[in-house]
Design a protein around this motif. Structure first.
Motif, PDB file in Angstrom:
ATOM      1  N   CYS A 132       0.530  -0.978  -0.251  1.00 22.64           N
ATOM      2  CA  CYS A 132      -0.033   0.007   0.050  1.00 22.64           C
ATOM      3  C   CYS A 132       0.934   1.422  -0.225  1.00 22.64           C
ATOM      4  N   ALA A 133       0.622   2.489  -0.818  1.00 27.44           N
ATOM      5  CA  ALA A 133       0.983   3.768  -1.240  1.00 27.44           C
ATOM      6  C   ALA A 133       0.431   4.128  -0.502  1.00 27.44           C
ATOM      7  N   GLY A 134       0.983   5.256   0.354  1.00 26.21           N
ATOM      8  CA  GLY A 134      -0.222   7.163   0.153  1.00 26.21           C
ATOM      9  C   GLY A 134      -1.012   7.152   1.768  1.00 26.21           C
ATOM     10  N   LEU A 135      -1.105   5.987   2.523  1.00 27.89           N
ATOM     11  CA  LEU A 135      -1.473   5.722   3.286  1.00 27.89           C
ATOM     12  C   LEU A 135      -1.583   5.841   4.869  1.00 27.89           C
ATOM     13  N   ALA A 136      -0.422   6.313   4.825  1.00 30.67           N
ATOM     14  CA  ALA A 136       0.154   6.491   6.344  1.00 30.67           C
ATOM     15  C   ALA A 136      -0.224   7.966   7.464  1.00 30.67           C
ATOM     16  N   GLN A 137      -1.079   8.881   6.858  1.00 35.15           N
ATOM     17  CA  GLN A 137      -0.674   9.934   6.652  1.00 35.15           C
ATOM     18  C   GLN A 137       0.413  10.707   7.075  1.00 35.15           C
ATOM     19  N   LYS A 138       0.781  10.779   5.916  1.00 33.59           N
ATOM     20  CA  LYS A 138       2.596  11.630   5.931  1.00 33.59           C
ATOM     21  C   LYS A 138       2.199  12.095   4.421  1.00 33.59           C
ATOM     22  N   GLY A 139       1.073  13.269   3.776  1.00 38.14           N
ATOM     23  CA  GLY A 139       1.499  13.480   2.677  1.00 38.14           C
ATOM     24  C   GLY A 139       1.278  13.154   1.003  1.00 38.14           C
ATOM     25  N   PHE A 140       2.197  14.129   0.663  1.00 38.57           N
ATOM     26  CA  PHE A 140       2.559  13.922  -0.371  1.00 38.57           C
ATOM     27  C   PHE A 140       4.466  13.292  -0.242  1.00 38.57           C
ATOM     28  N   TYR A 141       5.434  13.609   0.558  1.00 36.41           N
ATOM     29  CA  TYR A 141       6.243  12.642   1.146  1.00 36.41           C
ATOM     30  C   TYR A 141       6.017  11.206   1.314  1.00 36.41           C
ATOM     31  N   GLY A 142       4.976  11.119   2.086  1.00 33.32           N
ATOM     32  CA  GLY A 142       5.204   9.899   2.514  1.00 33.32           C
ATOM     33  C   GLY A 142       4.894   8.609   1.729  1.00 33.32           C
ATOM     34  N   ALA A 143       3.256   8.906   0.580  1.00 33.63           N
ATOM     35  CA  ALA A 143       3.069   8.683  -0.222  1.00 33.63           C
ATOM     36  C   ALA A 143       4.343   8.274  -1.672  1.00 33.63           C
ATOM     37  N   GLY A 144       5.092   9.488  -1.078  1.00 28.65           N
ATOM     38  CA  GLY A 144       6.790   9.039  -2.148  1.00 28.65           C
ATOM     39  C   GLY A 144       7.601   7.853  -2.184  1.00 28.65           C
ATOM     40  N   MET A 145       8.546   8.213  -0.283  1.00 26.60           N
ATOM     41  CA  MET A 145       8.757   7.306   0.497  1.00 26.60           C
ATOM     42  C   MET A 145       8.155   5.751   0.166  1.00 26.60           C
ATOM     43  N   ASP A 146       6.672   5.551   0.005  1.00 22.82           N
ATOM     44  CA  ASP A 146       6.425   4.371   0.168  1.00 22.82           C
ATOM     45  C   ASP A 146       6.573   4.170  -1.379  1.00 22.82           C
ATOM     46  N   ALA A 147       6.138   4.823  -1.992  1.00 30.14           N
ATOM     47  CA  ALA A 147       6.687   4.218  -3.577  1.00 30.14           C
ATOM     48  C   ALA A 147       7.436   4.058  -4.267  1.00 30.14           C
ATOM     49  N   GLN A 148       8.877   4.858  -3.634  1.00 30.57           N
ATOM     50  CA  GLN A 148      10.371   4.357  -4.548  1.00 30.57           C
ATOM     51  C   GLN A 148      10.396   2.861  -3.034  1.00 30.57           C
ATOM     52  N   ASN A 149      10.075   2.225  -1.431  1.00 34.74           N
ATOM     53  CA  ASN A 149      10.358   1.767  -1.144  1.00 34.74           C
ATOM     54  C   ASN A 149       9.075   0.415  -1.617  1.00 34.74           C
ATOM     55  N   ILE A 150       8.478   0.440  -2.423  1.00 38.48           N
ATOM     56  CA  ILE A 150       7.681  -0.763  -3.095  1.00 38.48           C
ATOM     57  C   ILE A 150       8.354  -0.794  -3.872  1.00 38.48           C
ATOM     58  N   ALA A 151       8.403   0.198  -4.915  1.00 41.42           N
ATOM     59  CA  ALA A 151       9.202  -0.411  -6.623  1.00 41.42           C
ATOM     60  C   ALA A 151      10.563  -1.108  -5.569  1.00 41.42           C
TER      61      ALA A 151
END
Length: 300
Positions: free
Chosen positions: A274-293
């Motif tokens: 899951c990406a962008g579901l940690a209530q961390k805004g765009f910055y958190g979503a970007g971190m998630d995306a990189q981790n997932i990739a």
């Protein structure tokens, strides 16, 4: 893919959309728009996910299979409109900020914007620029910063403490925007970044709204709505105003269907992410995306 060097520091809506289209073309991405995901299940034998979806245009059922499944539906979903006594009696137009396109059709009309976050402030500015008689409800204390102040704060945080940067940013805001109470607004007692961290409320990034408020082109109404009767809106301070249009810039309802245990929230089991579901805004979503990739790349 970097933002083109020819773009300004703050790209326009049109430029941002063009960037997204270029991104899709460069990486041969094939988005499937207007699809409703109805079910997703994991097949232990094949080791793949089976996703059932429906084309909302044709109504046809579709099925997809994949080794990995990334849920990136966002934390907010349906528009949130507060319950207001008599709202159903309003004779004018009611819309949520998600439905707002531009202010052209509201020229000469009396428009009330409810909500003083960034969306509400920018909609009020667009309405005023379009010739609407604009009012905005600013019930809660707000911090107002410029883009330059935000840029400076992000840079200073690399070298100075959070407390010092927040203090300096607040002082700059006071120096530039002055006493907000002159215009029917109040500053929070806590700093802009503390307010964001503790309550999730972003500071208002001013792009011209404040000058319209100072000039009187946008009227600030510093009290909440008590009730509505016809086109008349009664506020809790007993003042009454008449409007033709009400725009609710009151946010979106949160979808609490997924756990948000930061920082290990992004990876599930059996290829589920899951990406962008940690209530961390765009910055958190970007971190998630990189981790997932990175994780998927390591598994391929």
């Amino acid at each position: 893919m970097p933002i083109p060097a020819t773009y300004p520091k703050y790209p326009s809506r049109k430029e941002f959309i063009q960037y997204l289209n270029d991104y899709v073309s460069r990486f041969s991405i094939s988005p499937r728009y207007r699809r409703l995901v109805e079910a997703a299940s994991y097949n232990e034998v094949s080791g793949k996910w089976r996703i059932k979806a429906r084309d909302l245009e044709s109504g046809e059922a579709e099925e997809y299979t994949s080794r990995f499944l990334v849920v990136a539906t966002g934390e907010t979903c349906d528009p949130k409109i507060p319950k207001v006594e008599g709202l159903e009696s309003f004779r004018g137009e009611i819309l949520h900020s998600t439905e707002y396109k531009n202010g052209e059709k509201f020229k000469w009309k009396r428009v009330l914007v409810v909500g003083s976050g960034n969306s509400g402030m920018e909609i009020a500015l667009d309405l005023a620029n379009s010739g609407a008689k604009t009012s905005i409800v600013v019930r809660s204390p707000i911090h107002i910063l410029s883009r330059g102040m935000m840029d400076a704060a992000m840079e200073l945080l690399k070298y100075f403490s959070f407390e010092w940067v927040e203090w300096m940013t607040t002082m700059m805001s006071k120096a530039v925007f002055g006493d907000l109470s002159k215009y029917g607004m109040q500053r929070p007692e806590e700093g802009p970044f503390t307010v964001k961290l503790k309550y999730g409320k972003f500071p208002v990034i001013d792009v011209g709204t404040f000058n319209k408020i100072k000039s009187g082109e946008i009227e600030v109404l510093p009290a909440g709505i008590r009730s509505i009767k016809g086109n008349t809106v009664l506020f809790v301070n007993e003042n009454e105003h008449t409007f033709d249009v009400i725009v609710f810039a009151t946010g979106l309802l949160n979808d609490d269907g997924f756990a948000k245990s930061f920082p290990n929230h992004w990876k599930g089991k059996q290829g589920l992410y899951c990406a962008g579901l940690a209530q961390k805004g765009f910055y958190g979503a970007g971190m998630d995306a990189q981790n997932i990739a990175r994780d998927i790349k390591a598994l391929l």
